[in-house]
Design a protein around this motif. Structure first.
Motif, short mmCIF file in Angstrom:
data_model
loop_
_atom_site.label_atom_id
_atom_site.label_comp_id
_atom_site.label_asym_id
_atom_site.label_seq_id
_atom_site.Cartn_x
_atom_site.Cartn_y
_atom_site.Cartn_z
N PRO A 1 0.83 -1.21 0.00
CA PRO A 1 0.00 0.00 0.00
C PRO A 1 0.86 1.26 0.00
O PRO A 1 2.02 1.24 0.42
N GLU B 1 1.44 5.99 4.86
CA GLU B 1 1.96 5.52 6.14
C GLU B 1 1.22 4.27 6.62
O GLU B 1 0.03 4.11 6.35
N PRO B 2 1.92 3.38 7.32
CA PRO B 2 1.26 2.18 7.84
C PRO B 2 0.19 2.54 8.87
O PRO B 2 0.28 3.56 9.56
N GLU B 3 -0.82 1.69 8.97
CA GLU B 3 -1.89 1.92 9.94
C GLU B 3 -1.43 1.55 11.35
O GLU B 3 -1.84 2.18 12.33
N SER C 1 2.11 -0.07 13.68
CA SER C 1 3.50 -0.50 13.74
C SER C 1 3.75 -1.19 15.08
O SER C 1 3.10 -0.86 16.08
N GLU D 1 5.59 -2.92 10.04
CA GLU D 1 4.62 -1.91 9.63
C GLU D 1 3.49 -2.59 8.87
O GLU D 1 3.74 -3.35 7.92
N TRP E 1 -0.73 -2.81 7.26
CA TRP E 1 -1.96 -2.25 6.72
C TRP E 1 -2.97 -3.40 6.69
O TRP E 1 -2.75 -4.40 6.00
N ARG E 2 -4.07 -3.27 7.41
CA ARG E 2 -5.03 -4.37 7.50
C ARG E 2 -6.23 -4.13 6.60
O ARG E 2 -6.75 -3.02 6.48
N ASP E 3 -6.67 -5.22 5.95
CA ASP E 3 -7.89 -5.21 5.14
C ASP E 3 -8.64 -6.50 5.46
O ASP E 3 -8.42 -7.53 4.83
N ARG F 1 -1.18 -6.52 4.86
CA ARG F 1 0.04 -6.22 4.09
C ARG F 1 1.07 -5.67 5.09
O ARG F 1 0.72 -4.90 5.99
#
Length: 286
Positions: A165, A168-170, A172, A256, A258-260, A265
């Motif tokens: 993505p 910035e990461p959601e 960490s 780091e 990113w959740r979906d 990721r």
């Protein structure tokens, strides 16, 4: 030189790998868990009487490993120039805290990138519980044979890379690896002196022994479940990533994310040097 047909047909021995609770705890200690001995999350993987004790899913990476088979002369590989490029694991059933898993390794693909560009070797290892016959896990690896391109093999299909993505990461999660992590992790089966002997590390161009890539993978998998699965390490069902740079024991690994939904990721970087060490990561939680 690689003989494509012979290497694709290479037979690997079936391995029955027995392990005990002691081995399960040793694997967790090798990742650096237990450095916070009053933390219930650490105790669940380092103390056999702790409530919810169990084996970390990433431990499947060290079970039933056929050894560094590329060093055998009949492979046609320049083993000194082989790098571990990618790794994935899929849990089909929970990993028992102790038992015997039967593993079978096979080569699933060889890609010729061309003269001077190397080759990609895809392999897969399936592990079943000897007592029940249940399929426990599938582990896949990509090796980059830098010195073995131009043998006349197929140029594809090449495994696709997981997209990352933007922005910035959601979330960490920082995990500081212990100075002695590599010396403990190696006791789970990878005795490459690069991770223990300062002289060997210097010859390879490193200032000191480096952490095993699969140890860094284990740290990332732990970090993901701590940050996004309320500490339930068994929630991890799948993980895949690329290795991009080594970690020195004692450095802080920042994962780091990113959740979906059930998919995450991720990448990981060393905080002290701001270097990405794992990239193009995908995890699935369940």
């Amino acid at each position: 030189m690689i003989n494509y047909d012979e290497l694709m047909a290479r037979e690997f021995p079936v391995i029955a790998h027995s392990y005990t609770i002691k081995d399960t705890i040793l694997y967790a200690l090798g990742l650096g868990l237990g450095t916070d001995p009053l933390n219930p999350a650490h105790l669940r993987v380092t103390y056999e009487r702790a409530e919810g004790f169990g084996a970390l899913p990433a431990m499947v990476n060290v079970i039933g490993y056929p050894g560094f088979w590329a060093i055998q002369p009949d492979t046609g590989l320049t083993w000194q120039k082989i790098l571990h490029g990618e790794q994935s694991l899929t849990l089909h059933a929970p990993l028992p805290a102790e038992g015997t898993l039967v593993s079978q390794t096979k080569i699933t693909g060889i890609i010729d990138k061309g003269e001077g560009k190397g080759a990609l070797i895809y392999s897969e290892r399936a592990m079943t519980d000897q007592a029940t016959g249940t399929l426990i896990a599938t582990v896949s690896s990509t090796s980059f044979a830098r010195g073995d391109g131009g043998f006349g093999g197929p140029s594809g299909p090449v495994k696709s890379v997981q997209p990352m993505p933007e922005g910035e990461p959601e979330v960490s999660y920082d995990f500081r690896t212990p100075e002695g992590a590599a010396l403990i992790y190696r006791l789970s089966g990878d005795f490459n002196p690069l991770h223990a002997d300062p002289a060997v590390a210097a010859q390879a161009g490193f200032k000191r022994p480096i952490l095993h890539g699969l140890c860094t993978l284990g740290v990332a998998s732990w970090s993901i479940t701590q940050a996004l699965a309320a500490g339930d390490f068994a929630a991890l069902k799948h993980l895949e990533l690329r290795f991009t740079s080594p970690v020195y024991p004692g450095e802080t690994v920042r994962t780091e994310m990113w959740r979906d939904g059930a998919e995450v990721r991720f990448r990981a970087r060393v905080v002290e040097r701001d270097v990405v060490v794992l990239n193009n990561g995908l995890a699935r939680l369940g």
